[in-house]
Design an enzyme around this catalytic site. Structure first.
Site, mmCIF file in Angstrom:
data_model
loop_
_atom_site.group_PDB
_atom_site.id
_atom_site.type_symbol
_atom_site.label_atom_id
_atom_site.label_comp_id
_atom_site.label_asym_id
_atom_site.label_seq_id
_atom_site.Cartn_x
_atom_site.Cartn_y
_atom_site.Cartn_z
ATOM 1 N N LYS A 90 0.817 -1.217 0.000
ATOM 2 C CA LYS A 90 0.000 0.000 0.000
ATOM 3 C C LYS A 90 0.852 1.269 0.000
ATOM 4 C CE LYS A 90 -3.853 0.173 2.472
ATOM 5 N NZ LYS A 90 -4.751 -0.030 3.651
ATOM 6 N N TYR A 144 7.316 -5.814 -2.042
ATOM 7 C CA TYR A 144 8.170 -4.621 -2.078
ATOM 8 C C TYR A 144 8.567 -4.314 -3.519
ATOM 9 C CZ TYR A 144 12.147 -1.596 -0.716
ATOM 10 O OH TYR A 144 13.035 -0.553 -0.544
ATOM 11 N N LYS A 148 7.367 -1.009 -5.636
ATOM 12 C CA LYS A 148 8.338 0.000 -6.083
ATOM 13 C C LYS A 148 8.347 0.124 -7.601
ATOM 14 C CE LYS A 148 10.210 1.508 -2.169
ATOM 15 N NZ LYS A 148 10.099 2.914 -1.737
#
Ligand code: UDP
Length: 310
Positions: A90, A144, A148
């Site tokens: 999030k 992650y 990103k």
């Protein structure tokens, strides 16, 4: 300038707040404190500094003018990705969207803290910015890596569609004071184990490589990138590559520890090689790291001696 730093109570975020204040800017620091700590900001006396405890995945409303939004909020350690998988996704997606929206509403610049994790388990070493990566979207690190990657795509979309003045830094392994002793990353893990005289937990055979950058060099690179006009991603990191086993041996030597080394299972999708190609940063920012591993380690070891290893 008046600069918003999301994740400003974290390891890198707090060092960045320090640098921005030293340069004379005003700083508004946002952090929900799931992995950040107010202790990292406790030394700040400046009346140009404001801390707001806020989750950046919710709507952001900041009073007054803003000149730059630096989006540094995110868990950053593999064990935190497992502990906070949804928060990690999030903050990289909704949090980036909100931070971009704030920058757009204020007519501010936007700076994204991206990561070498966009390269995944790379098939190219060292990694230049032009490499598209090798990421497992459904692995434990995918929360992650994919957040990103989405964040980079979103940043470029705002740049192209709204002419937002954006920057993207891809940060490689960085270490130094203010890392949490128990965040699970290799530097605080090995240093605190060595200081306690416990075995250093090398995952797998320890033949995987990393390249470690001292935080001061990283902050310098980030500041130069912010002041540049480069919109495409730029790697910032230290190209001094070593195996995890070599790192363990170096930390045992520098701490004078009697610790031994034990081998634990290698986590899923642990990248086998990682080293930044920093030719672009050298060329466009005139930047390269200046702090040697031994010097950076001595300072980091001193920090953990002073602040405790628990
Ligand atoms: N690692 C290790 N022992 C530890 C923690 C990490 O051997 O107690 C290894 C990990 O498997 C990886 C490297 O050290 O190969 C760096 O791990 P870290 O969690 O610091 O960050 P990463 O670079 O994997 O994101």
């Amino acid at each position: 300038m008046r600069i918003v730093v999301t994740g400003g109570a974290g390891f890198l975020g707090s060092h960045l707040c320090d640098r921005l204040l030293t340069e004379g800017h005003a700083v508004v620091c946002l952090d929900n404190l799931i992995t950040g700590r107010t202790a990292n900001l406790a030394h700040i006396q400046s009346d140009r500094f404001t801390f707001i405890q806020q989750d950046v995945t919710r709507y952001l409303d900041i009073d007054g003018p803003v000149d730059f939004v630096l989006h540094f909020a995110s868990p950053a350690s593999p064990i935190d990705f497992v502990r906070y998988p949804i928060q990690t996704l999030k903050v990289g997606s909704l949090g980036t969207h909100n931070a971009l929206g704030l920058a757009k509403a204020k007519g501010a610049g936007f700076f994204l803290a991206s990561t070498s994790e966009v390269y995944g388990d790379p098939l190219v070493n060292p990694q230049p910015e032009t490499y598209w990566g090798n990421v497992n979207p459904v692995g434990i690190r995918g929360v992650y890596d994919e957040a990103k990657r989405f964040a980079e795509a979103m940043t470029m979309a705002y740049h192209r569609a709204h002419r937002l003045n954006t920057r993207i830094v891809r940060i490689f392994n960085t270490y130094g004071p203010r890392m949490r002793a128990n965040d699970g990353r290799v530097m605080p893990a090995f240093i605190t184990q060595a200081l306690r005289g416990e075995p250093l937990t090398v995952f797998g055979e320890g033949q995987q490589t990393r390249s470690f950058c001292y935080y001061q060099d990283l902050v310098e690179g980030i500041y130069r990138l912010m002041r540049s006009d480069e919109h495409d991603p730029v790697n910032i990191g230290n190209p001094n590559e070593m195996t995890v086993l070599e790192l363990a041996q170096t930390i045992i030597r520098l701490t004078g520890s009697t610790s031994t080394i034990v081998h634990n299972p290698l986590p899923q999708d642990d990248p086998k090689l990682r080293r930044p190609d920093i030719s672009k940063a050298r060329r466009i920012l005139g930047w390269e790291p200046t702090v040697s591993l031994e010097e950076g380690l001595q300072k980091t070891i001193a920090y953990f001696r002073e602040h405790g290893t628990g």
